[in-house]
Design a protein around this motif. Structure first.
Motif, PDB file in Angstrom:
ATOM      1  N   UNK A   1     -23.157 -22.612 -14.509  1.00 29.00           N
ATOM      2  CA  UNK A   1     -23.313 -21.470 -13.612  1.00 29.00           C
ATOM      3  C   UNK A   1     -22.703 -20.230 -14.255  1.00 29.00           C
ATOM      4  N   UNK A   2     -23.462 -19.156 -14.248  1.00 27.28           N
ATOM      5  CA  UNK A   2     -22.965 -17.884 -14.769  1.00 27.28           C
ATOM      6  C   UNK A   2     -23.357 -16.788 -13.788  1.00 27.28           C
ATOM      7  N   UNK A   3     -22.450 -15.851 -13.603  1.00 30.47           N
ATOM      8  CA  UNK A   3     -22.779 -14.694 -12.773  1.00 30.47           C
ATOM      9  C   UNK A   3     -23.715 -13.821 -13.596  1.00 30.47           C
ATOM     10  N   UNK A   4     -24.846 -13.473 -13.025  1.00 26.61           N
ATOM     11  CA  UNK A   4     -25.871 -12.764 -13.783  1.00 26.61           C
ATOM     12  C   UNK A   4     -25.594 -11.278 -14.004  1.00 26.61           C
ATOM     13  N   UNK A   5     -24.549 -10.756 -13.434  1.00 26.32           N
ATOM     14  CA  UNK A   5     -24.180  -9.365 -13.669  1.00 26.32           C
ATOM     15  C   UNK A   5     -24.759  -8.379 -12.677  1.00 26.32           C
ATOM     16  N   UNK A   6     -25.688  -8.826 -11.847  1.00 28.75           N
ATOM     17  CA  UNK A   6     -26.225  -7.906 -10.850  1.00 28.75           C
ATOM     18  C   UNK A   6     -25.207  -7.736  -9.737  1.00 28.75           C
ATOM     19  N   UNK A   7     -25.111  -6.537  -9.259  1.00 28.72           N
ATOM     20  CA  UNK A   7     -24.147  -6.251  -8.198  1.00 28.72           C
ATOM     21  C   UNK A   7     -24.755  -6.620  -6.849  1.00 28.72           C
ATOM     22  N   UNK A   8     -24.023  -7.442  -6.103  1.00 34.16           N
ATOM     23  CA  UNK A   8     -24.508  -7.858  -4.791  1.00 34.16           C
ATOM     24  C   UNK A   8     -24.375  -6.694  -3.817  1.00 34.16           C
ATOM     25  N   UNK A   9     -25.193  -6.735  -2.787  1.00 32.51           N
ATOM     26  CA  UNK A   9     -25.077  -5.687  -1.785  1.00 32.51           C
ATOM     27  C   UNK A   9     -23.877  -5.967  -0.881  1.00 32.51           C
ATOM     28  N   UNK A  10     -23.506  -4.988  -0.097  1.00 34.73           N
ATOM     29  CA  UNK A  10     -22.308  -5.076   0.742  1.00 34.73           C
ATOM     30  C   UNK A  10     -22.413  -6.209   1.753  1.00 34.73           C
ATOM     31  N   UNK A  11     -23.625  -6.446   2.255  1.00 35.33           N
ATOM     32  CA  UNK A  11     -23.804  -7.513   3.248  1.00 35.33           C
ATOM     33  C   UNK A  11     -23.517  -8.887   2.638  1.00 35.33           C
ATOM     34  N   UNK A  12     -23.985  -9.124   1.425  1.00 37.51           N
ATOM     35  CA  UNK A  12     -23.741 -10.400   0.758  1.00 37.51           C
ATOM     36  C   UNK A  12     -22.257 -10.582   0.448  1.00 37.51           C
ATOM     37  N   UNK A  13     -21.592  -9.514   0.009  1.00 42.25           N
ATOM     38  CA  UNK A  13     -20.149  -9.598  -0.265  1.00 42.25           C
ATOM     39  C   UNK A  13     -19.372  -9.854   1.020  1.00 42.25           C
ATOM     40  N   UNK A  14     -19.780  -9.227   2.109  1.00 39.27           N
ATOM     41  CA  UNK A  14     -19.101  -9.429   3.396  1.00 39.27           C
ATOM     42  C   UNK A  14     -19.276 -10.870   3.873  1.00 39.27           C
ATOM     43  N   UNK A  15     -20.464 -11.421   3.693  1.00 35.38           N
ATOM     44  CA  UNK A  15     -20.708 -12.810   4.085  1.00 35.38           C
ATOM     45  C   UNK A  15     -19.847 -13.756   3.250  1.00 35.38           C
ATOM     46  N   UNK A  16     -19.785 -13.526   1.942  1.00 38.40           N
ATOM     47  CA  UNK A  16     -18.937 -14.345   1.066  1.00 38.40           C
ATOM     48  C   UNK A  16     -17.476 -14.259   1.457  1.00 38.40           C
ATOM     49  N   UNK A  17     -17.019 -13.043   1.775  1.00 40.06           N
ATOM     50  CA  UNK A  17     -15.631 -12.858   2.194  1.00 40.06           C
ATOM     51  C   UNK A  17     -15.353 -13.601   3.501  1.00 40.06           C
ATOM     52  N   UNK A  18     -16.313 -13.570   4.417  1.00 40.37           N
ATOM     53  CA  UNK A  18     -16.135 -14.266   5.698  1.00 40.37           C
ATOM     54  C   UNK A  18     -16.032 -15.773   5.489  1.00 40.37           C
ATOM     55  N   UNK A  19     -16.846 -16.320   4.593  1.00 34.49           N
ATOM     56  CA  UNK A  19     -16.812 -17.761   4.318  1.00 34.49           C
ATOM     57  C   UNK A  19     -15.455 -18.158   3.739  1.00 34.49           C
ATOM     58  N   UNK A  20     -15.012 -17.452   2.714  1.00 33.15           N
ATOM     59  CA  UNK A  20     -13.749 -17.791   2.054  1.00 33.15           C
ATOM     60  C   UNK A  20     -12.569 -17.577   2.998  1.00 33.15           C
ATOM     61  N   UNK A  21     -12.566 -16.486   3.735  1.00 34.09           N
ATOM     62  CA  UNK A  21     -11.458 -16.233   4.669  1.00 34.09           C
ATOM     63  C   UNK A  21     -11.423 -17.286   5.777  1.00 34.09           C
ATOM     64  N   UNK A  22     -12.591 -17.753   6.198  1.00 34.60           N
ATOM     65  CA  UNK A  22     -12.628 -18.827   7.188  1.00 34.60           C
ATOM     66  C   UNK A  22     -12.004 -20.102   6.649  1.00 34.60           C
ATOM     67  N   UNK A  23     -12.340 -20.442   5.398  1.00 33.03           N
ATOM     68  CA  UNK A  23     -11.738 -21.632   4.775  1.00 33.03           C
ATOM     69  C   UNK A  23     -10.220 -21.478   4.675  1.00 33.03           C
ATOM     70  N   UNK A  24      -9.788 -20.343   4.177  1.00 35.85           N
ATOM     71  CA  UNK A  24      -8.350 -20.144   3.975  1.00 35.85           C
ATOM     72  C   UNK A  24      -7.588 -20.127   5.306  1.00 35.85           C
ATOM     73  N   UNK A  25      -8.177 -19.517   6.309  1.00 36.56           N
ATOM     74  CA  UNK A  25      -7.534 -19.522   7.636  1.00 36.56           C
ATOM     75  C   UNK A  25      -7.421 -20.930   8.191  1.00 36.56           C
ATOM     76  N   UNK A  26      -8.469 -21.730   7.990  1.00 36.77           N
ATOM     77  CA  UNK A  26      -8.438 -23.119   8.457  1.00 36.77           C
ATOM     78  C   UNK A  26      -7.367 -23.923   7.730  1.00 36.77           C
ATOM     79  N   UNK A  27      -7.242 -23.698   6.437  1.00 36.73           N
ATOM     80  CA  UNK A  27      -6.231 -24.407   5.648  1.00 36.73           C
ATOM     81  C   UNK A  27      -4.832 -24.032   6.114  1.00 36.73           C
ATOM     82  N   UNK A  28      -4.611 -22.747   6.312  1.00 41.72           N
ATOM     83  CA  UNK A  28      -3.283 -22.294   6.751  1.00 41.72           C
ATOM     84  C   UNK A  28      -2.963 -22.853   8.128  1.00 41.72           C
ATOM     85  N   UNK A  29      -3.923 -22.828   9.027  1.00 38.37           N
ATOM     86  CA  UNK A  29      -3.704 -23.372  10.364  1.00 38.37           C
ATOM     87  C   UNK A  29      -3.471 -24.880  10.309  1.00 38.37           C
TER      88      UNK A  29
END
Length: 148
Positions: free
Chosen positions: A28-56
């Motif tokens: 897997x390699x990041x292709x270098x294209x910049x994701x749009x803000x919506x995709x970055x926000x969705x990714x952030x929500x997924x990761x923050x959900x995981x981390x919040x669950x782990x902390x809880x």
């Protein structure tokens, strides 16, 4: 501390877990294209959900360990003491890795989707494993206390 109680199995399973995770990322390699803000926000929500669950989850396990040990009416068996100790260690490790991961996320927020970063995936997976290991060790401690 006796060698019989070292977490060799736990660490072995962690290594297998990380190797298996790495296998999924091979090629897997990041292709270098910049994701749009919506995709970055969705990714952030997924990761923050995981981390919040782990902390809880880790905090609940630590509270459970403390309550269970405080309420024990009989002396705790030697093997159960080690399970309680390693459960607490794994729970704290999960907290440390999750909080560290949360600390490095802002550096990547404007560049790429967190879900596409191998390092973030490994840190999240390690903290998930640590939380799972803490839960299993706590279950073994409870089993040892109740049925010994």
């Amino acid at each position: 501390m006796s060698n019989n109680y070292l977490p060799v199995l736990d660490i072995g399973v962690l290594l297998i877990w990380l190797l298996w995770l790495n296998w999924h990322w091979i090629g897997y390699k990041i292709d270098g294209t910049k994701e749009d803000a919506e995709e970055r926000a969705l990714g952030a929500a997924v990761i923050m959900g995981q981390l919040s669950s782990i902390i809880t989850g880790s905090s609940v396990i630590l509270a459970g360990i403390g309550a269970f040990v405080a309420l024990a009416t009989a002396p705790i068996a030697e093997s159960a003491k080690y399970h309680v100790f390693y459960a607490a260690c794994w729970a704290v490790a999960a907290l440390v890795v999750a909080i560290y991961t949360m600390g490095i996320l802002p550096a990547h927020a404007l560049k790429t989707n967190f879900v596409r970063l191998r390092g973030i995936a490994f840190l999240c997976s390690m903290s998930l494993f640590c939380c799972l290991a803490a839960g299993v060790r706590f279950l073994l401690a409870v089993w040892g206390i109740l049925f010994s």
